[in-house]
Design a protein around this motif. Structure first.
Motif, PDB file in Angstrom:
ATOM      1  N   GLY A 123      -2.409   2.226  17.599  1.00 21.48           N
ATOM      2  CA  GLY A 123      -1.623   1.254  16.848  1.00 21.48           C
ATOM      3  C   GLY A 123      -2.314  -0.093  16.733  1.00 21.48           C
ATOM      4  N   VAL A 124      -2.096  -0.775  15.618  1.00 22.20           N
ATOM      5  CA  VAL A 124      -2.816  -2.004  15.325  1.00 22.20           C
ATOM      6  C   VAL A 124      -2.446  -3.149  16.254  1.00 22.20           C
ATOM      7  CG1 VAL A 124      -1.142  -2.754  13.575  1.00 22.20           C
ATOM      8  CG2 VAL A 124      -3.505  -3.564  13.469  1.00 22.20           C
ATOM      9  N   ALA A 306      -3.345 -10.522   2.372  1.00 19.10           N
ATOM     10  CA  ALA A 306      -3.179 -11.403   1.204  1.00 19.10           C
ATOM     11  C   ALA A 306      -2.982 -10.598  -0.078  1.00 19.10           C
ATOM     12  CB  ALA A 306      -4.397 -12.308   1.073  1.00 19.10           C
ATOM     13  N   ILE A 307      -3.762  -9.531  -0.235  1.00 17.96           N
ATOM     14  CA  ILE A 307      -3.604  -8.684  -1.421  1.00 17.96           C
ATOM     15  C   ILE A 307      -2.219  -8.052  -1.433  1.00 17.96           C
ATOM     16  CG2 ILE A 307      -4.435  -6.602  -2.598  1.00 17.96           C
ATOM     17  CD1 ILE A 307      -7.222  -7.248  -1.477  1.00 17.96           C
ATOM     18  N   GLY A 308      -1.774  -7.596  -0.262  1.00 12.98           N
ATOM     19  CA  GLY A 308      -0.447  -7.006  -0.170  1.00 12.98           C
ATOM     20  C   GLY A 308       0.646  -7.995  -0.528  1.00 12.98           C
ATOM     21  N   SER A 309       0.500  -9.230  -0.065  1.00  9.32           N
ATOM     22  CA  SER A 309       1.491 -10.261  -0.389  1.00  9.32           C
ATOM     23  C   SER A 309       1.499 -10.575  -1.877  1.00  9.32           C
ATOM     24  CB  SER A 309       1.201 -11.532   0.417  1.00  9.32           C
ATOM     25  OG  SER A 309       1.288 -11.289   1.800  1.00  9.32           O
ATOM     26  N   THR A 310       0.316 -10.595  -2.490  1.00 11.26           N
ATOM     27  CA  THR A 310       0.203 -10.871  -3.921  1.00 11.26           C
ATOM     28  C   THR A 310       0.849  -9.776  -4.755  1.00 11.26           C
ATOM     29  OG1 THR A 310      -1.863 -12.075  -3.576  1.00 11.26           O
ATOM     30  CG2 THR A 310      -1.413 -11.307  -5.819  1.00 11.26           C
ATOM     31  N   ILE A 316      -1.382  -2.504   4.707  1.00 11.61           N
ATOM     32  CA  ILE A 316      -1.716  -2.238   6.103  1.00 11.61           C
ATOM     33  C   ILE A 316      -0.942  -1.022   6.600  1.00 11.61           C
ATOM     34  CG2 ILE A 316      -1.433  -3.158   8.443  1.00 11.61           C
ATOM     35  CD1 ILE A 316      -2.343  -5.822   7.445  1.00 11.61           C
ATOM     36  N   GLN A 317       0.241  -0.794   6.007  1.00 12.35           N
ATOM     37  CA  GLN A 317       1.049   0.379   6.349  1.00 12.35           C
ATOM     38  C   GLN A 317       0.662   1.582   5.494  1.00 12.35           C
ATOM     39  OE1 GLN A 317       5.226  -0.205   5.702  1.00 12.35           O
ATOM     40  NE2 GLN A 317       5.819   1.687   6.725  1.00 12.35           N
ATOM     41  N   ASP A 318       0.443   1.364   4.198  1.00  8.06           N
ATOM     42  CA  ASP A 318       0.107   2.441   3.269  1.00  8.06           C
ATOM     43  C   ASP A 318      -0.878   1.924   2.227  1.00  8.06           C
ATOM     44  OD1 ASP A 318       0.096   4.812   1.787  1.00  8.06           O
ATOM     45  OD2 ASP A 318       1.887   4.245   0.631  1.00  8.06           O
TER      46      ASP A 318
END
Length: 482
Positions: A123-124, A306-310, A316-318
């Motif tokens: 796990g991360v 950051a990409i996920g937020s954008t 990070i999960q999928d």
């Protein structure tokens, strides 16, 4: 979460012509910074473009074609390249050491696999407690500050053009609109290059201007052994461009100096360019560069977040942080083996995603294909290679500062408490080791091998060890609210 940002997740609805334009826009966004790394380090521009394109496509394949990220040249390893080039024997060309540096970077890319495997297994959150911002932040800060002297050195060849390049970048970055705000580096490069051309051609008509007004018309100097100026150089050197144009004019189509060339050179790769009997240099290069991966992995995690937020998705999960790390690490390893710089996910392209609200990874892949395509035309690399060092210096002023600023942001956003002595000591030791050692290295012997550690390697190791043994660790890694 896909509908959260009211964006376009399938660019096919726009039609193929618009998808092509959007792809070219992403190409422009990454181009300036990506080509700057080989110009600074001495690596090949064409190889860099090919490996950036192929690395991006490989990353997309490993991440199940879900993450809209472009992988361009990483600036984090510049200090490592410089440290390995300093190992060149007296009188030898420092660039002859680049294959050894590339081998070190290739090994650094493999470290990503280790972290990815551990993350997958335990796990991360459990892994990230060993790499808190109090360690990675100062390391990133030191990378930028350590490179600052080289930016100043380049600027001294013509301060006017350097300041113009710097000013244009600042203006477009702060006051630019639309696409102009996303490509300030390209605009700074183009405008200062154009002004430099004007000065160059004026001086060609009256050569005495170069020595009479070197601050305006000169592009550097030649010094004697006593440090006295023996010659003022013109701003541009178009000899290689002229050679290729002449070759093309005489009908040479294929070959390294013709219209079309293969952008990989065996003697510059991490395989064909190394004397494998020189174990001490190989070991020194690997040890000098591999610790940098600790900082770049943290940068990768921030970029993916950051990409996920954008986009409005938790990548990070999928498809999973382990997949994005493997994609980034493998792209870096393969690029370095074939003589290109390390790859990294690019914030410039994240900015394009936010501007256009077109989040389809297909658009990024179009940009990657374009990057691969132009790498087969040597004339493009020759024109890029003619960029004066003063312009590179002006651009580097911003880029090197941005690297340090990313480190500062890393510390601030994670609210590192510097009222605690342990945090102050960890950060202080990292910064003093990285900056205080300067051009000095730490050498020691293991058996018959002489190992040399760069200041950044010493700083990274010291920071990680001190943070691990000091009490009071309170950092908890959180992924997009998870």
């Amino acid at each position: 979460m896909g509908k959260k940002n009211d964006g376009i997740y399938d660019a096919r609805t726009l039609g193929k012509p618009k998808m092509m334009i959007l792809g070219i826009q992403h190409l422009f966004a990454m181009f300036g910074a990506t080509i700057l790394v080989p110009i600074i380090t001495g690596l090949d521009v064409s190889t860099t473009l090919l490996m950036a394109g192929l690395g991006t496509l490989l990353f997309h394949f490993i991440t199940k074609f879900k993450v809209p990220a472009f992988l361009g040249s990483s600036f984090a390893f510049l200090g490592g390249y410089a440290a390995v080039k300093a190992l060149a024997p007296e009188g030898a060309d420092p660039n002859s050491m680049l294959p050894y540096a590339c081998l070190g970077v290739a090994c650094a890319g493999l470290v990503y696999f280790i972290l990815a495997g551990i993350i997958r297994a335990i796990g991360v959150q459990k892994v990230m407690k060993f790499f808190p911002p109090v360690v990675t932040g100062p390391i990133i800060i030191a990378i930028g500050l350590g490179l600052a002297p080289s930016a100043v050195s380049n600027c001294t060849t013509n301060w006017l053009l350097a300041i113009i390049a710097l000013a244009v970048i600042i203006v477009f970055n702060i006051w630019g609109k639309g696409m102009m705000k996303i490509v300030p580096i390209i605009m700074g490069l183009l405008i200062s290059y154009a002004i430099g051309l004007v000065l160059y051609f004026i001086a060609q008509g009256n050569p005495s201007l170069i020595s009479d007004m070197p601050w305006l018309f000169s592009g550097g100097t030649v010094l004697d052994d006593s440090g006295n100026v023996t010659q003022y150089l013109p701003i541009f050197d178009f000899s290689k461009v002229q050679t290729i144009v002449s070759n093309i004019g005489s009908g040479q189509i294929f070959g390294a100096e013709g219209l079309i060339g293969f952008p990989i050179y065996w003697d510059k790769t991490a395989i064909g360019g190394i004397d494998w009997s020189n174990g001490s240099v190989i070991a020194s290069a690997i040890i000098a560069i591999v610790p940098i991966s600790l900082a770049t992995m943290m940068e990768h995690i921030g970029d993916i977040s950051a990409i996920g937020s954008t986009v409005g998705k938790n990548y990070i999960q999928d498809p999973g942080l382990h997949r994005t790390l493997i994609g980034d690490g493998l792209a870096t390893t393969l690029a370095s083996i074939f003589g290109g710089p390390a790859n990294t996910t690019y914030g410039e392209n994240t900015g394009v995603l936010a501007l256009t609200k077109v989040y389809d990874p297909r658009v990024i892949r179009i940009a990657a294909i374009f990057a691969c395509g132009i790498s087969f035309f040597p004339i493009v690399a020759a024109i890029i290679g003619s960029i004066p060092s003063c312009i590179i210096g002006g651009i580097s002023f911003v880029l090197y500062g941005m690297i340090s600023a990313i480190g500062v942001r890393n510390v601030v956003e994670n609210k590192v408490d510097f009222t605690k002595s342990r945090n102050l000591i960890v950060a202080a030791v990292i910064l003093v080791c990285a900056l205080g050692l300067g051009a000095n290295t730490v050498s020691f012997a293991i058996g018959s091998a002489n190992i040399t550690l760069s200041p950044l390697a010493v700083a990274s190791i010291a920071g990680i060890v001190l943070n691990a043994i000091f009490p009071g660790k309170d950092y908890k890694f959180i992924t997009n609210g998870k």
